[in-house]
Write a protein that holds these residues in place. Structure first.
Motif, PDB file in Angstrom:
ATOM      1  N   MET A   1       0.833  -1.210   0.000  1.00  0.00           N
ATOM      2  CA  MET A   1       0.000   0.000   0.000  1.00  0.00           C
ATOM      3  C   MET A   1       0.863   1.254   0.000  1.00  0.00           C
ATOM      4  O   MET A   1       0.517   2.260  -0.613  1.00  0.00           O
ATOM      5  N   HIS A   2       1.996   1.195   0.685  1.00  0.00           N
ATOM      6  CA  HIS A   2       2.922   2.334   0.731  1.00  0.00           C
ATOM      7  C   HIS A   2       3.358   2.701  -0.690  1.00  0.00           C
ATOM      8  O   HIS A   2       3.339   3.880  -1.071  1.00  0.00           O
ATOM      9  N   ALA A   3       3.734   1.696  -1.470  1.00  0.00           N
ATOM     10  CA  ALA A   3       4.194   1.946  -2.845  1.00  0.00           C
ATOM     11  C   ALA A   3       3.069   2.501  -3.716  1.00  0.00           C
ATOM     12  O   ALA A   3       3.270   3.457  -4.478  1.00  0.00           O
ATOM     13  N   VAL A   4       1.883   1.918  -3.603  1.00  0.00           N
ATOM     14  CA  VAL A   4       0.741   2.361  -4.410  1.00  0.00           C
ATOM     15  C   VAL A   4       0.356   3.795  -4.064  1.00  0.00           C
ATOM     16  O   VAL A   4       0.162   4.650  -4.938  1.00  0.00           O
ATOM     17  N   MET A   5       0.294   4.071  -2.757  1.00  0.00           N
ATOM     18  CA  MET A   5      -0.136   5.412  -2.332  1.00  0.00           C
ATOM     19  C   MET A   5       0.932   6.465  -2.632  1.00  0.00           C
ATOM     20  O   MET A   5       0.612   7.599  -2.973  1.00  0.00           O
ATOM     21  N   ALA A   6       2.200   6.094  -2.508  1.00  0.00           N
ATOM     22  CA  ALA A   6       3.275   7.029  -2.868  1.00  0.00           C
ATOM     23  C   ALA A   6       3.153   7.426  -4.333  1.00  0.00           C
ATOM     24  O   ALA A   6       3.312   8.601  -4.694  1.00  0.00           O
ATOM     25  N   THR A   7       2.840   6.453  -5.184  1.00  0.00           N
ATOM     26  CA  THR A   7       2.641   6.732  -6.610  1.00  0.00           C
ATOM     27  C   THR A   7       1.450   7.660  -6.823  1.00  0.00           C
ATOM     28  O   THR A   7       1.524   8.626  -7.596  1.00  0.00           O
ATOM     29  N   CYS A   8       0.353   7.390  -6.124  1.00  0.00           N
ATOM     30  CA  CYS A   8      -0.841   8.237  -6.253  1.00  0.00           C
ATOM     31  C   CYS A   8      -0.554   9.681  -5.841  1.00  0.00           C
ATOM     32  O   CYS A   8      -0.931  10.626  -6.542  1.00  0.00           O
ATOM     33  N   TYR A   9       0.113   9.861  -4.715  1.00  0.00           N
ATOM     34  CA  TYR A   9       0.397  11.224  -4.247  1.00  0.00           C
ATOM     35  C   TYR A   9       1.409  11.926  -5.147  1.00  0.00           C
ATOM     36  O   TYR A   9       1.326  13.137  -5.351  1.00  0.00           O
ATOM     37  N   PHE A  10       2.345  11.172  -5.693  1.00  0.00           N
ATOM     38  CA  PHE A  10       3.284  11.754  -6.667  1.00  0.00           C
ATOM     39  C   PHE A  10       2.511  12.274  -7.877  1.00  0.00           C
ATOM     40  O   PHE A  10       2.744  13.394  -8.342  1.00  0.00           O
ATOM     41  N   LEU A  11       1.573  11.460  -8.387  1.00  0.00           N
ATOM     42  CA  LEU A  11       0.759  11.879  -9.536  1.00  0.00           C
ATOM     43  C   LEU A  11      -0.120  13.084  -9.192  1.00  0.00           C
ATOM     44  O   LEU A  11      -0.294  13.985 -10.018  1.00  0.00           O
ATOM     45  N   LEU A  12      -0.661  13.107  -7.968  1.00  0.00           N
ATOM     46  CA  LEU A  12      -1.494  14.239  -7.548  1.00  0.00           C
ATOM     47  C   LEU A  12      -0.681  15.531  -7.499  1.00  0.00           C
ATOM     48  O   LEU A  12      -1.123  16.571  -7.999  1.00  0.00           O
TER      49      LEU A  12
END
Length: 196
Positions: free
Chosen positions: A26-37
């Motif tokens: 989840m850390h990796a997925v959410m880090a990617t999401c926040y980077f995109l945001l």
């Protein structure tokens, strides 16, 4: 007396389906999401106004923001499982390092919620029914439409997002050893794949 050799004690390996492994995924997925945001938010406000490109960029940005709220809810649920398993066996040692890490992570979780929630506040304040979810649904409003607070909501979303970015930098510095090892593993894997 038995002549069988007793194997040396080995450290138990975590299961691939353990809550801890899920938390790191989840850390990796959410880090990617926040980077995109953060990256998307920076670029979409610089696009030409009222164009299909900007409209789609806003829709994608809002959709990822809503997705992060759902992912964060799931991540907190998994985190509670990890904490329960860890701290029911032994209580934490309240050292200065533990308290610093706890406070930094607490701030990170608060910002992970505040950034998308302030975006929802901005979107709802601007226009009712203005919260798409990947072009397949429109989510119901949480906040009432209120043009009087749109400028305030925009400033709030901006400052929370960039303060969160500052905390991400602090978190990265705090975890620099892990980041360096991750970088080494990634570059080695890329080299191997390019040679094959």
């Amino acid at each position: 007396m038995s002549s069988k050799l007793v194997p040396p004690e080995t450290k138990p390996q975590p299961r691939t389906n353990s809550a801890f492994k899920q938390l790191w995924s989840m850390h990796a997925v959410m880090a990617t999401c926040y980077f995109l945001l953060l990256l998307g938010g920076f670029w979409m406000v610089r696009m030409p106004d009222n164009t299909p490109l900007q409209g789609n960029a806003y829709s994608l940005h809002k959709s990822i923001g809503v997705l992060t709220i759902g992912l964060l809810t799931w991540r907190i649920f998994i985190l509670q499982q990890v904490w329960w398993r860890k701290y029911t066996r032994r209580r934490p040692k309240f050292t200065g390092e533990w308290i610093r890490t706890f406070l930094l992570h607490t701030a990170m979780y608060l910002f992970m919620l505040a950034v998308p929630l302030s975006g929802v506040f901005l979107s709802n304040s601007y226009k009712s029914g203005n919260l798409p979810f990947f072009w397949v649904a429109t989510l119901p409003d949480i906040f009432p439409k209120n043009p009087a607070v749109v400028d305030f909501a925009g400033d709030l979303h901006f400052w929370i997002a960039y303060t969160f970015l500052a905390f991400i930098v602090l978190h990265t510095i705090d975890q620099r050893k892990y980041v360096r090892s991750l970088w080494r593993r990634t570059t080695q894997a890329l080299k191997k794949s390019s040679l094959s």
